[in-house]
Design a protein around this motif. Sequence first.
Motif, PDB file in Angstrom:
ATOM      1  N   THR A  59       2.410  11.241  -8.425  1.00  0.00           N
ATOM      2  CA  THR A  59       1.674  11.587  -9.644  1.00  0.00           C
ATOM      3  C   THR A  59       0.776  12.794  -9.406  1.00  0.00           C
ATOM      4  O   THR A  59       0.704  13.702 -10.237  1.00  0.00           O
TER       5      THR A  59
ATOM      6  N   ARG B  38       0.834  -1.209   0.000  1.00  0.00           N
ATOM      7  CA  ARG B  38       0.000   0.000   0.000  1.00  0.00           C
ATOM      8  C   ARG B  38       0.868   1.258   0.000  1.00  0.00           C
ATOM      9  O   ARG B  38       0.584   2.218  -0.720  1.00  0.00           O
TER      10      ARG B  38
ATOM     11  N   ARG C 232       1.259   7.100  -6.403  1.00  0.00           N
ATOM     12  CA  ARG C 232       0.059   7.885  -6.707  1.00  0.00           C
ATOM     13  C   ARG C 232       0.179   9.310  -6.178  1.00  0.00           C
ATOM     14  O   ARG C 232      -0.228  10.272  -6.839  1.00  0.00           O
TER      15      ARG C 232
ATOM     16  N   THR D 137       2.349   1.742  -3.528  1.00  0.00           N
ATOM     17  CA  THR D 137       1.308   2.206  -4.436  1.00  0.00           C
ATOM     18  C   THR D 137       0.937   3.650  -4.138  1.00  0.00           C
ATOM     19  O   THR D 137       0.876   4.493  -5.045  1.00  0.00           O
ATOM     20  N   ASN D 138       0.695   3.953  -2.880  1.00  0.00           N
ATOM     21  CA  ASN D 138       0.287   5.308  -2.516  1.00  0.00           C
ATOM     22  C   ASN D 138       1.384   6.331  -2.761  1.00  0.00           C
ATOM     23  O   ASN D 138       1.099   7.464  -3.155  1.00  0.00           O
TER      24      ASN D 138
ATOM     25  N   ARG E 230      -3.248  -3.545  -7.406  1.00  0.00           N
ATOM     26  CA  ARG E 230      -3.181  -3.365  -8.854  1.00  0.00           C
ATOM     27  C   ARG E 230      -2.167  -2.298  -9.249  1.00  0.00           C
ATOM     28  O   ARG E 230      -1.931  -2.106 -10.419  1.00  0.00           O
ATOM     29  N   MET E 231      -1.627  -1.609  -8.263  1.00  0.00           N
ATOM     30  CA  MET E 231      -0.673  -0.525  -8.528  1.00  0.00           C
ATOM     31  C   MET E 231      -1.292   0.503  -9.479  1.00  0.00           C
ATOM     32  O   MET E 231      -0.612   1.074 -10.324  1.00  0.00           O
ATOM     33  N   GLU E 232      -2.603   0.718  -9.361  1.00  0.00           N
ATOM     34  CA  GLU E 232      -3.296   1.661 -10.233  1.00  0.00           C
ATOM     35  C   GLU E 232      -2.675   3.047 -10.123  1.00  0.00           C
ATOM     36  O   GLU E 232      -2.399   3.524  -9.033  1.00  0.00           O
ATOM     37  N   GLY E 233      -2.443   3.659 -11.253  1.00  0.00           N
ATOM     38  CA  GLY E 233      -1.858   4.988 -11.292  1.00  0.00           C
ATOM     39  C   GLY E 233      -0.349   4.993 -11.189  1.00  0.00           C
ATOM     40  O   GLY E 233       0.273   6.048 -11.236  1.00  0.00           O
TER      41      GLY E 233
END
Length: 128
Positions: free
Chosen positions: A74, A64, A71, A67-68, A99-102
Amino acid sequence: MSAHGSIPVLRIGSTLLASIQVELRDTIADAFQEDILQTIAKTGATGLVIDITGLEMVDSYVGRVLTNTGRMATLMGTHAVVVGMRPVVAATLVRMGFRMEGVLTALNVDAGLALVSELIARRHGAGR
Protein backbone atom coordinates in the motif's frame (compact mmCIF):
# COMPACT_ATOMS: atom_id res chain seq x y z
CA MET A 1 7.29 -16.99 -10.78
CA SER A 2 8.97 -15.39 -7.81
CA ALA A 3 12.70 -14.89 -7.63
CA HIS A 4 13.02 -17.45 -4.83
CA GLY A 5 10.67 -19.89 -6.56
CA SER A 6 8.64 -20.97 -3.51
CA ILE A 7 5.42 -19.06 -4.19
CA PRO A 8 4.24 -18.19 -7.69
CA VAL A 9 3.46 -14.55 -8.38
CA LEU A 10 1.33 -14.12 -11.49
CA ARG A 11 0.57 -10.87 -13.26
CA ILE A 12 -3.00 -10.25 -14.39
CA GLY A 13 -3.04 -6.87 -16.11
CA SER A 14 -1.77 -4.39 -13.53
CA THR A 15 -2.52 -6.77 -10.64
CA LEU A 16 -0.27 -9.37 -9.05
CA LEU A 17 -1.77 -12.62 -7.76
CA ALA A 18 0.25 -14.59 -5.23
CA SER A 19 -1.24 -17.94 -4.28
CA ILE A 20 0.32 -19.42 -1.17
CA GLN A 21 0.05 -23.20 -1.40
CA VAL A 22 2.79 -24.08 1.12
CA GLU A 23 3.02 -23.59 4.84
CA LEU A 24 4.83 -20.32 5.46
CA ARG A 25 7.87 -20.98 7.58
CA ASP A 26 9.78 -17.89 8.63
CA THR A 27 12.38 -18.03 5.84
CA ILE A 28 9.74 -18.69 3.16
CA ALA A 29 7.59 -15.84 4.53
CA ASP A 30 10.54 -13.45 4.42
CA ALA A 31 11.43 -14.50 0.86
CA PHE A 32 7.77 -14.14 -0.16
CA GLN A 33 7.65 -10.59 1.22
CA GLU A 34 10.86 -9.65 -0.57
CA ASP A 35 9.64 -11.20 -3.85
CA ILE A 36 6.33 -9.33 -3.69
CA LEU A 37 7.95 -5.96 -3.01
CA GLN A 38 10.59 -6.48 -5.72
CA THR A 39 7.92 -7.51 -8.22
CA ILE A 40 5.80 -4.43 -7.40
CA ALA A 41 8.83 -2.19 -7.91
CA LYS A 42 9.77 -3.94 -11.16
CA THR A 43 6.29 -4.07 -12.71
CA GLY A 44 4.59 -1.01 -11.25
CA ALA A 45 1.64 -3.19 -10.27
CA THR A 46 -1.32 -1.23 -8.90
CA GLY A 47 -3.06 -4.23 -7.34
CA LEU A 48 -2.01 -7.20 -5.24
CA VAL A 49 -4.13 -10.19 -4.28
CA ILE A 50 -2.58 -12.58 -1.75
CA ASP A 51 -4.45 -15.88 -1.74
CA ILE A 52 -3.93 -17.71 1.55
CA THR A 53 -6.43 -20.51 0.88
CA GLY A 54 -3.61 -23.05 1.23
CA LEU A 55 -2.66 -21.91 4.73
CA GLU A 56 -3.98 -24.26 7.39
CA MET A 57 -2.51 -22.34 10.32
CA VAL A 58 -0.62 -19.12 11.02
CA ASP A 59 1.71 -18.14 13.81
CA SER A 60 2.39 -14.63 15.04
CA TYR A 61 5.36 -14.17 12.70
CA VAL A 62 3.45 -15.23 9.57
CA GLY A 63 0.50 -13.05 10.60
CA ARG A 64 2.84 -10.09 10.96
CA VAL A 65 4.53 -10.80 7.60
CA LEU A 66 1.17 -10.97 5.79
CA THR A 67 -0.03 -7.76 7.42
CA ASN A 68 3.23 -5.93 6.82
CA THR A 69 3.47 -7.12 3.22
CA GLY A 70 0.03 -5.70 2.50
CA ARG A 71 0.87 -2.45 4.27
CA MET A 72 4.21 -2.15 2.47
CA ALA A 73 2.50 -2.73 -0.88
CA THR A 74 0.00 0.00 0.00
CA LEU A 75 2.85 2.38 0.81
CA MET A 76 4.23 1.61 -2.66
CA GLY A 77 0.90 2.68 -4.22
CA THR A 78 -0.48 -0.84 -4.69
CA HIS A 79 -3.94 -1.84 -3.45
CA ALA A 80 -3.50 -5.03 -1.40
CA VAL A 81 -6.20 -7.60 -0.65
CA VAL A 82 -5.76 -10.84 1.27
CA VAL A 83 -8.23 -13.55 0.20
CA GLY A 84 -9.15 -17.11 1.05
CA MET A 85 -8.79 -16.88 4.80
CA ARG A 86 -10.00 -20.05 6.51
CA PRO A 87 -12.17 -19.63 9.62
CA VAL A 88 -9.46 -21.14 11.85
CA VAL A 89 -6.87 -18.71 10.44
CA ALA A 90 -9.19 -15.73 10.99
CA ALA A 91 -9.88 -16.87 14.55
CA THR A 92 -6.17 -17.34 15.25
CA LEU A 93 -5.30 -13.88 13.90
CA VAL A 94 -7.99 -12.26 16.04
CA ARG A 95 -6.87 -14.15 19.15
CA MET A 96 -3.30 -13.00 18.53
CA GLY A 97 -4.50 -9.40 18.23
CA PHE A 98 -3.88 -8.91 14.50
CA ARG A 99 -6.25 -6.45 12.93
CA MET A 100 -4.77 -6.47 9.42
CA GLU A 101 -4.98 -2.66 9.57
CA GLY A 102 -4.39 -1.10 6.19
CA VAL A 103 -4.99 -4.41 4.40
CA LEU A 104 -8.32 -5.28 2.85
CA THR A 105 -9.70 -8.80 2.83
CA ALA A 106 -12.14 -10.67 0.61
CA LEU A 107 -13.64 -14.13 0.73
CA ASN A 108 -12.03 -15.56 -2.43
CA VAL A 109 -9.83 -14.73 -5.42
CA ASP A 110 -12.75 -13.59 -7.60
CA ALA A 111 -13.96 -11.17 -4.93
CA GLY A 112 -10.40 -9.97 -4.31
CA LEU A 113 -9.73 -9.30 -7.98
CA ALA A 114 -13.05 -7.47 -8.28
CA LEU A 115 -12.23 -5.33 -5.23
CA VAL A 116 -8.78 -4.45 -6.55
CA SER A 117 -10.27 -3.55 -9.95
CA GLU A 118 -12.84 -1.31 -8.26
CA LEU A 119 -10.17 0.44 -6.17
CA ILE A 120 -7.93 0.99 -9.20
CA ALA A 121 -10.89 2.38 -11.18
CA ARG A 122 -11.75 4.76 -8.33
CA ARG A 123 -8.15 5.98 -8.17
CA HIS A 124 -8.13 6.66 -11.91
CA GLY A 125 -11.53 8.37 -11.69
CA ALA A 126 -10.32 10.62 -8.87
CA GLY A 127 -7.25 11.58 -10.88
CA ARG A 128 -9.24 13.24 -13.64
